[in-house]
Design a protein around this motif. Structure first.
Motif, PDB file in Angstrom:
ATOM      1  N   LEU A 165      23.392 -25.130 -36.153  1.00  0.00           N
ATOM      2  CA  LEU A 165      22.766 -25.237 -37.478  1.00  0.00           C
ATOM      3  C   LEU A 165      21.310 -24.781 -37.413  1.00  0.00           C
ATOM      4  O   LEU A 165      20.841 -23.990 -38.231  1.00  0.00           O
ATOM      5  N   ARG A 166      20.603 -25.284 -36.400  1.00  0.00           N
ATOM      6  CA  ARG A 166      19.178 -25.013 -36.245  1.00  0.00           C
ATOM      7  C   ARG A 166      18.931 -23.530 -35.910  1.00  0.00           C
ATOM      8  O   ARG A 166      18.108 -22.875 -36.519  1.00  0.00           O
ATOM      9  N   GLY A 167      19.669 -23.048 -34.916  1.00  0.00           N
ATOM     10  CA  GLY A 167      19.353 -21.741 -34.344  1.00  0.00           C
ATOM     11  C   GLY A 167      20.011 -20.562 -35.025  1.00  0.00           C
ATOM     12  O   GLY A 167      19.502 -19.441 -34.940  1.00  0.00           O
ATOM     13  N   VAL A 168      21.127 -20.799 -35.674  1.00  0.00           N
ATOM     14  CA  VAL A 168      21.871 -19.675 -36.256  1.00  0.00           C
ATOM     15  C   VAL A 168      21.888 -19.763 -37.778  1.00  0.00           C
ATOM     16  O   VAL A 168      21.367 -18.891 -38.475  1.00  0.00           O
ATOM     17  N   ILE A 169      22.466 -20.831 -38.294  1.00  0.00           N
ATOM     18  CA  ILE A 169      22.768 -20.877 -39.727  1.00  0.00           C
ATOM     19  C   ILE A 169      21.510 -21.006 -40.582  1.00  0.00           C
ATOM     20  O   ILE A 169      21.349 -20.307 -41.590  1.00  0.00           O
ATOM     21  N   LEU A 170      20.576 -21.862 -40.170  1.00  0.00           N
ATOM     22  CA  LEU A 170      19.352 -22.015 -40.981  1.00  0.00           C
ATOM     23  C   LEU A 170      18.449 -20.780 -40.887  1.00  0.00           C
ATOM     24  O   LEU A 170      17.495 -20.655 -41.659  1.00  0.00           O
ATOM     25  N   ALA A 171      18.761 -19.872 -39.953  1.00  0.00           N
ATOM     26  CA  ALA A 171      17.975 -18.637 -39.842  1.00  0.00           C
ATOM     27  C   ALA A 171      18.389 -17.606 -40.894  1.00  0.00           C
ATOM     28  O   ALA A 171      17.699 -16.610 -41.098  1.00  0.00           O
ATOM     29  N   TRP A 172      19.507 -17.848 -41.574  1.00  0.00           N
ATOM     30  CA  TRP A 172      19.942 -16.917 -42.610  1.00  0.00           C
ATOM     31  C   TRP A 172      19.086 -17.105 -43.869  1.00  0.00           C
ATOM     32  O   TRP A 172      18.555 -18.199 -44.107  1.00  0.00           O
ATOM     33  N   TYR A 176      30.936 -19.055 -47.598  1.00  0.00           N
ATOM     34  CA  TYR A 176      32.334 -19.265 -47.992  1.00  0.00           C
ATOM     35  C   TYR A 176      33.048 -19.998 -46.857  1.00  0.00           C
ATOM     36  O   TYR A 176      33.431 -19.387 -45.865  1.00  0.00           O
ATOM     37  N   PRO A 177      33.197 -21.333 -46.978  1.00  0.00           N
ATOM     38  CA  PRO A 177      33.807 -22.103 -45.887  1.00  0.00           C
ATOM     39  C   PRO A 177      35.330 -22.043 -45.916  1.00  0.00           C
ATOM     40  O   PRO A 177      35.938 -21.590 -46.898  1.00  0.00           O
ATOM     41  N   GLY A 178      35.904 -22.532 -44.833  1.00  0.00           N
ATOM     42  CA  GLY A 178      37.359 -22.564 -44.708  1.00  0.00           C
ATOM     43  C   GLY A 178      38.011 -23.622 -45.585  1.00  0.00           C
ATOM     44  O   GLY A 178      39.231 -23.613 -45.769  1.00  0.00           O
ATOM     45  N   HIS A 179      37.238 -24.544 -46.097  1.00  0.00           N
ATOM     46  CA  HIS A 179      37.746 -25.597 -46.985  1.00  0.00           C
ATOM     47  C   HIS A 179      36.685 -25.867 -48.043  1.00  0.00           C
ATOM     48  O   HIS A 179      35.496 -25.901 -47.731  1.00  0.00           O
ATOM     49  N   GLY A 180      37.095 -26.077 -49.271  1.00  0.00           N
ATOM     50  CA  GLY A 180      36.162 -26.485 -50.318  1.00  0.00           C
ATOM     51  C   GLY A 180      35.364 -25.341 -50.907  1.00  0.00           C
ATOM     52  O   GLY A 180      35.605 -24.169 -50.617  1.00  0.00           O
ATOM     53  N   ALA A 181      34.376 -25.716 -51.719  1.00  0.00           N
ATOM     54  CA  ALA A 181      33.656 -24.758 -52.545  1.00  0.00           C
ATOM     55  C   ALA A 181      32.652 -23.940 -51.734  1.00  0.00           C
ATOM     56  O   ALA A 181      32.158 -24.385 -50.701  1.00  0.00           O
ATOM     57  N   SER A 182      32.363 -22.744 -52.240  1.00  0.00           N
ATOM     58  CA  SER A 182      31.274 -21.951 -51.678  1.00  0.00           C
ATOM     59  C   SER A 182      29.949 -22.539 -52.159  1.00  0.00           C
ATOM     60  O   SER A 182      29.907 -23.297 -53.128  1.00  0.00           O
ATOM     61  N   PHE A 183      28.860 -22.230 -51.476  1.00  0.00           N
ATOM     62  CA  PHE A 183      27.555 -22.769 -51.846  1.00  0.00           C
ATOM     63  C   PHE A 183      26.461 -21.834 -51.377  1.00  0.00           C
ATOM     64  O   PHE A 183      26.646 -21.046 -50.448  1.00  0.00           O
ATOM     65  N   ARG A 184      25.303 -21.947 -52.048  1.00  0.00           N
ATOM     66  CA  ARG A 184      24.130 -21.168 -51.671  1.00  0.00           C
ATOM     67  C   ARG A 184      23.395 -21.929 -50.581  1.00  0.00           C
ATOM     68  O   ARG A 184      23.074 -23.110 -50.745  1.00  0.00           O
ATOM     69  N   LEU A 185      23.130 -21.265 -49.464  1.00  0.00           N
ATOM     70  CA  LEU A 185      22.544 -21.950 -48.311  1.00  0.00           C
ATOM     71  C   LEU A 185      21.217 -22.613 -48.658  1.00  0.00           C
ATOM     72  O   LEU A 185      20.952 -23.745 -48.243  1.00  0.00           O
ATOM     73  N   GLY A 186      20.374 -21.923 -49.440  1.00  0.00           N
ATOM     74  CA  GLY A 186      19.068 -22.466 -49.791  1.00  0.00           C
ATOM     75  C   GLY A 186      19.148 -23.777 -50.545  1.00  0.00           C
ATOM     76  O   GLY A 186      18.253 -24.623 -50.451  1.00  0.00           O
ATOM     77  N   ASP A 187      20.249 -23.967 -51.292  1.00  0.00           N
ATOM     78  CA  ASP A 187      20.428 -25.227 -52.031  1.00  0.00           C
ATOM     79  C   ASP A 187      20.677 -26.398 -51.089  1.00  0.00           C
ATOM     80  O   ASP A 187      20.493 -27.552 -51.448  1.00  0.00           O
ATOM     81  N   LYS A 188      21.174 -26.097 -49.889  1.00  0.00           N
ATOM     82  CA  LYS A 188      21.499 -27.143 -48.913  1.00  0.00           C
ATOM     83  C   LYS A 188      20.397 -27.294 -47.859  1.00  0.00           C
ATOM     84  O   LYS A 188      20.409 -28.259 -47.089  1.00  0.00           O
ATOM     85  N   GLY A 189      19.470 -26.332 -47.809  1.00  0.00           N
ATOM     86  CA  GLY A 189      18.453 -26.298 -46.761  1.00  0.00           C
ATOM     87  C   GLY A 189      17.746 -27.621 -46.534  1.00  0.00           C
ATOM     88  O   GLY A 189      17.720 -28.121 -45.403  1.00  0.00           O
ATOM     89  N   PRO A 190      17.157 -28.231 -47.581  1.00  0.00           N
ATOM     90  CA  PRO A 190      16.442 -29.500 -47.382  1.00  0.00           C
ATOM     91  C   PRO A 190      17.345 -30.596 -46.826  1.00  0.00           C
ATOM     92  O   PRO A 190      16.927 -31.378 -45.954  1.00  0.00           O
ATOM     93  N   ALA A 250      32.311 -24.027 -39.718  1.00  0.00           N
ATOM     94  CA  ALA A 250      31.006 -24.292 -39.102  1.00  0.00           C
ATOM     95  C   ALA A 250      30.141 -25.150 -40.016  1.00  0.00           C
ATOM     96  O   ALA A 250      29.389 -26.016 -39.556  1.00  0.00           O
ATOM     97  N   ILE A 251      30.227 -24.907 -41.319  1.00  0.00           N
ATOM     98  CA  ILE A 251      29.402 -25.654 -42.281  1.00  0.00           C
ATOM     99  C   ILE A 251      30.133 -25.724 -43.614  1.00  0.00           C
ATOM    100  O   ILE A 251      30.778 -24.754 -44.027  1.00  0.00           O
ATOM    101  N   PHE A 252      30.038 -26.895 -44.264  1.00  0.00           N
ATOM    102  CA  PHE A 252      30.595 -27.097 -45.595  1.00  0.00           C
ATOM    103  C   PHE A 252      29.460 -27.511 -46.528  1.00  0.00           C
ATOM    104  O   PHE A 252      28.349 -27.817 -46.074  1.00  0.00           O
ATOM    105  N   GLU A 253      29.779 -27.558 -47.805  1.00  0.00           N
ATOM    106  CA  GLU A 253      28.773 -27.969 -48.781  1.00  0.00           C
ATOM    107  C   GLU A 253      28.239 -29.368 -48.457  1.00  0.00           C
ATOM    108  O   GLU A 253      27.054 -29.639 -48.584  1.00  0.00           O
ATOM    109  N   GLY A 254      29.129 -30.264 -47.972  1.00  0.00           N
ATOM    110  CA  GLY A 254      28.747 -31.660 -47.783  1.00  0.00           C
ATOM    111  C   GLY A 254      28.330 -32.039 -46.381  1.00  0.00           C
ATOM    112  O   GLY A 254      27.894 -33.167 -46.143  1.00  0.00           O
ATOM    113  N   GLY A 255      28.465 -31.125 -45.428  1.00  0.00           N
ATOM    114  CA  GLY A 255      28.121 -31.479 -44.045  1.00  0.00           C
ATOM    115  C   GLY A 255      28.639 -30.434 -43.081  1.00  0.00           C
ATOM    116  O   GLY A 255      29.306 -29.480 -43.489  1.00  0.00           O
ATOM    117  N   PRO A 256      28.336 -30.615 -41.791  1.00  0.00           N
ATOM    118  CA  PRO A 256      28.856 -29.679 -40.795  1.00  0.00           C
ATOM    119  C   PRO A 256      30.342 -29.955 -40.533  1.00  0.00           C
ATOM    120  O   PRO A 256      30.861 -30.991 -40.933  1.00  0.00           O
TER     121      PRO A 256
END
Ligand SMILES: [Zn+2]
Length: 165
Positions: free
Chosen positions: A116-123, A130-144, A94-100
């Motif tokens: 992204l708007r209605g579900v994921i950014l509400a967290w 923890y995505p299916g590919h690539g590194a894990s990331f903190r959502l707040g770091d990607k928010g902007p 659904a979401i990766f560090e670099g993009g959806p």
């Protein structure tokens, strides 16, 4: 390899985030080996689950409870699993560090934007994805970056997107 990663734990279920081949390649083998229920969101799924999950379901797995979020766009059967009382979410594609996640049509891409708007950014910002590919990331770091991405007019785009495009 998956079997050896289980160590001495006791599997109680198999939960998939969506039924793309690169996520279910070992599913038949794992079902045979573990003989536990398969759980999935129906959508356009190609698997036959023992339990079809709904948005908002809670799934007990040992000492943990997982919350189910339907996050369509990448596929219609995409779900994320949040660990209740914890800040971790398994987000599949659904979401990766670099993009959806990749989308296959302009309609799917628009659904991704809604997810992204209605579900994921509400967290909460402290959510660790923890995505299916690539590194894990903190959502707040990607928010902007995600907010800026959502503010753009992407027209009839679909495919592989990055936050910076
Ligand atoms: Zn996928």
């Amino acid at each position: 390899m998956l079997l050896s990663m289980l160590g001495d734990s006791t599997p109680v279920a198999i939960l998939i985030t969506h039924a793309h081949p690169d996520h279910i390649g070992a599913l038949s083998e794992m079902r045979r080996a573990l003989n536990v229920p398969l759980m999935a969101y129906r959508g356009d799924s190609t698997v036959k689950a023992d339990r079809w999950l709904e948005d908002g379901d809670l799934v007990q797995v040992g000492d943990h409870t997982l919350g189910v979020y339907h996050t369509p766009g990448h596929t219609d059967d995409s779900v994320c699993y949040s660990v209740q009382g914890d800040n971790r979410v398994f987000v599949g594609d659904a979401i990766f560090e670099g993009g959806p996640g990749h989308t296959s049509s302009p309609g799917d891409f628009r659904v991704t934007l809604e997810t992204l708007r209605g579900v994921i950014l509400a967290w909460p910002d402290d959510t660790v994805c923890y995505p299916g590919h690539g590194a894990s990331f903190r959502l707040g770091d990607k928010g902007p970056a995600v907010e800026a991405f959502l503010a753009q007019d992407h027209g009839d785009f679909f495919g592989d997107a990055t936050w910076e495009m």
